[in-house]
Write a protein that holds these residues in place. Structure first.
Motif, PDB file in Angstrom:
ATOM      1  N   UNK A   1      -3.035 -25.076 -31.847  1.00  0.00           N
ATOM      2  CA  UNK A   1      -3.239 -26.441 -31.370  1.00  0.00           C
ATOM      3  C   UNK A   1      -3.027 -26.478 -29.857  1.00  0.00           C
ATOM      4  N   UNK A   2      -1.990 -25.797 -29.392  1.00  0.00           N
ATOM      5  CA  UNK A   2      -1.707 -25.727 -27.960  1.00  0.00           C
ATOM      6  C   UNK A   2      -2.881 -25.105 -27.216  1.00  0.00           C
ATOM      7  N   UNK A   3      -3.364 -23.983 -27.715  1.00  0.00           N
ATOM      8  CA  UNK A   3      -4.496 -23.302 -27.074  1.00  0.00           C
ATOM      9  C   UNK A   3      -5.715 -24.207 -27.067  1.00  0.00           C
ATOM     10  N   UNK A   4      -5.981 -24.865 -28.183  1.00  0.00           N
ATOM     11  CA  UNK A   4      -7.128 -25.761 -28.337  1.00  0.00           C
ATOM     12  C   UNK A   4      -7.090 -26.894 -27.318  1.00  0.00           C
ATOM     13  N   UNK A   5      -5.868 -27.390 -27.036  1.00  0.00           N
ATOM     14  CA  UNK A   5      -5.710 -28.484 -26.065  1.00  0.00           C
ATOM     15  C   UNK A   5      -5.472 -27.985 -24.642  1.00  0.00           C
ATOM     16  N   UNK A   6      -5.264 -26.687 -24.477  1.00  0.00           N
ATOM     17  CA  UNK A   6      -4.958 -26.150 -23.165  1.00  0.00           C
ATOM     18  C   UNK A   6      -3.533 -26.447 -22.722  1.00  0.00           C
TER      19      UNK A   6
ATOM     20  N   UNK B   1       0.848 -25.586 -23.082  1.00  0.00           N
ATOM     21  CA  UNK B   1       1.875 -24.602 -23.402  1.00  0.00           C
ATOM     22  C   UNK B   1       2.325 -24.880 -24.835  1.00  0.00           C
ATOM     23  N   UNK B   2       2.738 -23.852 -25.562  1.00  0.00           N
ATOM     24  CA  UNK B   2       3.110 -24.033 -26.976  1.00  0.00           C
ATOM     25  C   UNK B   2       4.280 -25.001 -27.141  1.00  0.00           C
ATOM     26  N   UNK B   3       5.227 -25.020 -26.204  1.00  0.00           N
ATOM     27  CA  UNK B   3       6.344 -25.961 -26.299  1.00  0.00           C
ATOM     28  C   UNK B   3       5.856 -27.393 -26.130  1.00  0.00           C
ATOM     29  N   UNK B   4       4.899 -27.612 -25.237  1.00  0.00           N
ATOM     30  CA  UNK B   4       4.335 -28.955 -25.048  1.00  0.00           C
ATOM     31  C   UNK B   4       3.619 -29.407 -26.319  1.00  0.00           C
ATOM     32  N   UNK B   5       2.866 -28.498 -26.921  1.00  0.00           N
ATOM     33  CA  UNK B   5       2.152 -28.842 -28.154  1.00  0.00           C
ATOM     34  C   UNK B   5       3.133 -29.127 -29.282  1.00  0.00           C
ATOM     35  N   UNK B   6       4.209 -28.344 -29.383  1.00  0.00           N
ATOM     36  CA  UNK B   6       5.214 -28.587 -30.425  1.00  0.00           C
ATOM     37  C   UNK B   6       5.829 -29.963 -30.247  1.00  0.00           C
ATOM     38  N   UNK B   7       6.099 -30.342 -28.996  1.00  0.00           N
ATOM     39  CA  UNK B   7       6.646 -31.673 -28.732  1.00  0.00           C
ATOM     40  C   UNK B   7       5.637 -32.754 -29.102  1.00  0.00           C
ATOM     41  N   UNK B   8       4.389 -32.537 -28.757  1.00  0.00           N
ATOM     42  CA  UNK B   8       3.340 -33.500 -29.088  1.00  0.00           C
ATOM     43  C   UNK B   8       3.211 -33.657 -30.597  1.00  0.00           C
ATOM     44  N   UNK B   9       3.281 -32.553 -31.326  1.00  0.00           N
ATOM     45  CA  UNK B   9       3.221 -32.612 -32.795  1.00  0.00           C
ATOM     46  C   UNK B   9       4.398 -33.419 -33.342  1.00  0.00           C
ATOM     47  N   UNK B  10       5.577 -33.212 -32.776  1.00  0.00           N
ATOM     48  CA  UNK B  10       6.753 -33.977 -33.223  1.00  0.00           C
ATOM     49  C   UNK B  10       6.569 -35.471 -32.963  1.00  0.00           C
ATOM     50  N   UNK B  11       6.016 -35.820 -31.804  1.00  0.00           N
ATOM     51  CA  UNK B  11       5.774 -37.231 -31.464  1.00  0.00           C
ATOM     52  C   UNK B  11       4.758 -37.835 -32.426  1.00  0.00           C
TER      53      UNK B  11
ATOM     54  N   UNK C   1      -2.199 -37.259 -20.037  1.00  0.00           N
ATOM     55  CA  UNK C   1      -2.767 -38.360 -20.808  1.00  0.00           C
ATOM     56  C   UNK C   1      -2.558 -38.243 -22.308  1.00  0.00           C
ATOM     57  N   UNK C   2      -1.584 -37.418 -22.734  1.00  0.00           N
ATOM     58  CA  UNK C   2      -1.361 -37.211 -24.168  1.00  0.00           C
ATOM     59  C   UNK C   2      -0.322 -38.147 -24.763  1.00  0.00           C
ATOM     60  N   UNK C   3       0.567 -38.650 -23.932  1.00  0.00           N
ATOM     61  CA  UNK C   3       1.600 -39.568 -24.430  1.00  0.00           C
ATOM     62  C   UNK C   3       1.789 -40.728 -23.478  1.00  0.00           C
ATOM     63  N   UNK C   4       2.437 -41.764 -23.993  1.00  0.00           N
ATOM     64  CA  UNK C   4       2.884 -42.886 -23.167  1.00  0.00           C
ATOM     65  C   UNK C   4       4.332 -43.182 -23.538  1.00  0.00           C
TER      66      UNK C   4
ATOM     67  N   UNK D   1      -4.762 -38.892 -30.427  1.00  0.00           N
ATOM     68  CA  UNK D   1      -4.692 -38.994 -31.899  1.00  0.00           C
ATOM     69  C   UNK D   1      -5.967 -38.490 -32.577  1.00  0.00           C
ATOM     70  N   UNK D   2      -7.174 -38.898 -32.147  1.00  0.00           N
ATOM     71  CA  UNK D   2      -8.381 -38.376 -32.815  1.00  0.00           C
ATOM     72  C   UNK D   2      -8.509 -36.857 -32.694  1.00  0.00           C
ATOM     73  N   UNK D   3      -8.077 -36.315 -31.577  1.00  0.00           N
ATOM     74  CA  UNK D   3      -8.138 -34.857 -31.406  1.00  0.00           C
ATOM     75  C   UNK D   3      -7.149 -34.166 -32.348  1.00  0.00           C
ATOM     76  N   UNK D   4      -5.948 -34.727 -32.468  1.00  0.00           N
ATOM     77  CA  UNK D   4      -4.956 -34.161 -33.381  1.00  0.00           C
ATOM     78  C   UNK D   4      -5.436 -34.249 -34.826  1.00  0.00           C
ATOM     79  N   UNK D   5      -6.051 -35.381 -35.170  1.00  0.00           N
ATOM     80  CA  UNK D   5      -6.574 -35.535 -36.536  1.00  0.00           C
ATOM     81  C   UNK D   5      -7.717 -34.561 -36.799  1.00  0.00           C
ATOM     82  N   UNK D   6      -8.547 -34.322 -35.793  1.00  0.00           N
ATOM     83  CA  UNK D   6      -9.634 -33.352 -35.963  1.00  0.00           C
ATOM     84  C   UNK D   6      -9.072 -31.950 -36.170  1.00  0.00           C
ATOM     85  N   UNK D   7      -8.024 -31.620 -35.438  1.00  0.00           N
ATOM     86  CA  UNK D   7      -7.452 -30.279 -35.552  1.00  0.00           C
ATOM     87  C   UNK D   7      -6.694 -30.115 -36.870  1.00  0.00           C
TER      88      UNK D   7
END
Length: 175
Positions: free
Chosen positions: A43-48, A50-60, A97-100, A120-126
């Motif tokens: 997911x991190x690679x897909x969004x460009x 870092x893996x820690x940023x993606x893990x945080x985004x997934x948690x959010x 632009x991934x969180x507010x 959200x639509x990108x996360x749902x697609x993935x």
């Protein structure tokens, strides 16, 4: 050892067979965790990211889905980062632009983390295929079996939480 033999007898198994099953189960849980980590990495690679940023985004995203959005402090706990490192991570996610960050509480000091409408639509697609396949796999089990799995996983999680809070609180097992 007598307790283990008695437990094996109650469960209808022999000691060696039970030990092998437990080993296989623990290996399966480890592999599931590794696969989940790999999904987050991809997911991190897909969004460009870092893996820690993606893990945080997934948690959010997950917390929002559960109806319990996270604060920065709670996110920090969930991704095992210091408050300073979490603040830097949140700044990167916000600038991308991934969180507010919102102030939804009557206590205006409390910050709530929300995913942006664009992510959200990108996360749902993935994660859509993942969610569909997991639901399909679980549909093979009765509600009673699912409840037993929930109880089992809950007990394992409580055990791990206690170990991390007690014996491993300083980074390793207590002397």
């Amino acid at each position: 050892m007598a307790d283990a033999d008695a437990a094996a007898d109650r469960n209808g198994g022999g000691g060696d067979d039970d030990a092998t099953r437990v080993d296989h189960l623990m290996d399966g849980l480890r592999a599931f965790g590794a696969n989940y980590t790999e999904f987050t990495r991809r997911f991190a690679t897909w969004l460009g990211l870092h893996s820690t940023d993606a893990a945080a985004l997934v948690e959010i995203l997950y917390a929002e889905d559960q109806g319990t959005p996270l604060s920065p402090a709670r996110l920090s706990e969930r991704v095992s980062l210091s408050s300073g490192a979490t603040a830097i991570l949140l700044k990167r996610l916000e600038q991308a632009g991934h969180i507010v960050r919102t102030r939804e509480s009557t206590d205006r000091r409390v910050v709530t983390l929300r995913s942006s409408p664009d992510i959200r639509p990108r996360a749902e697609a993935f994660f859509g295929p993942y969610a569909e396949r997991m639901a399909e796999a679980m549909s093979a089990y009765s509600p009673q079996e699912i409840q037993r799995f929930e109880d089992f996983i809950g007990r394992l999680r409580s055990t791990m939480d206690a170990l991390l809070a007690d014996e491993y609180r300083d980074g390793g097992p207590a002397a």
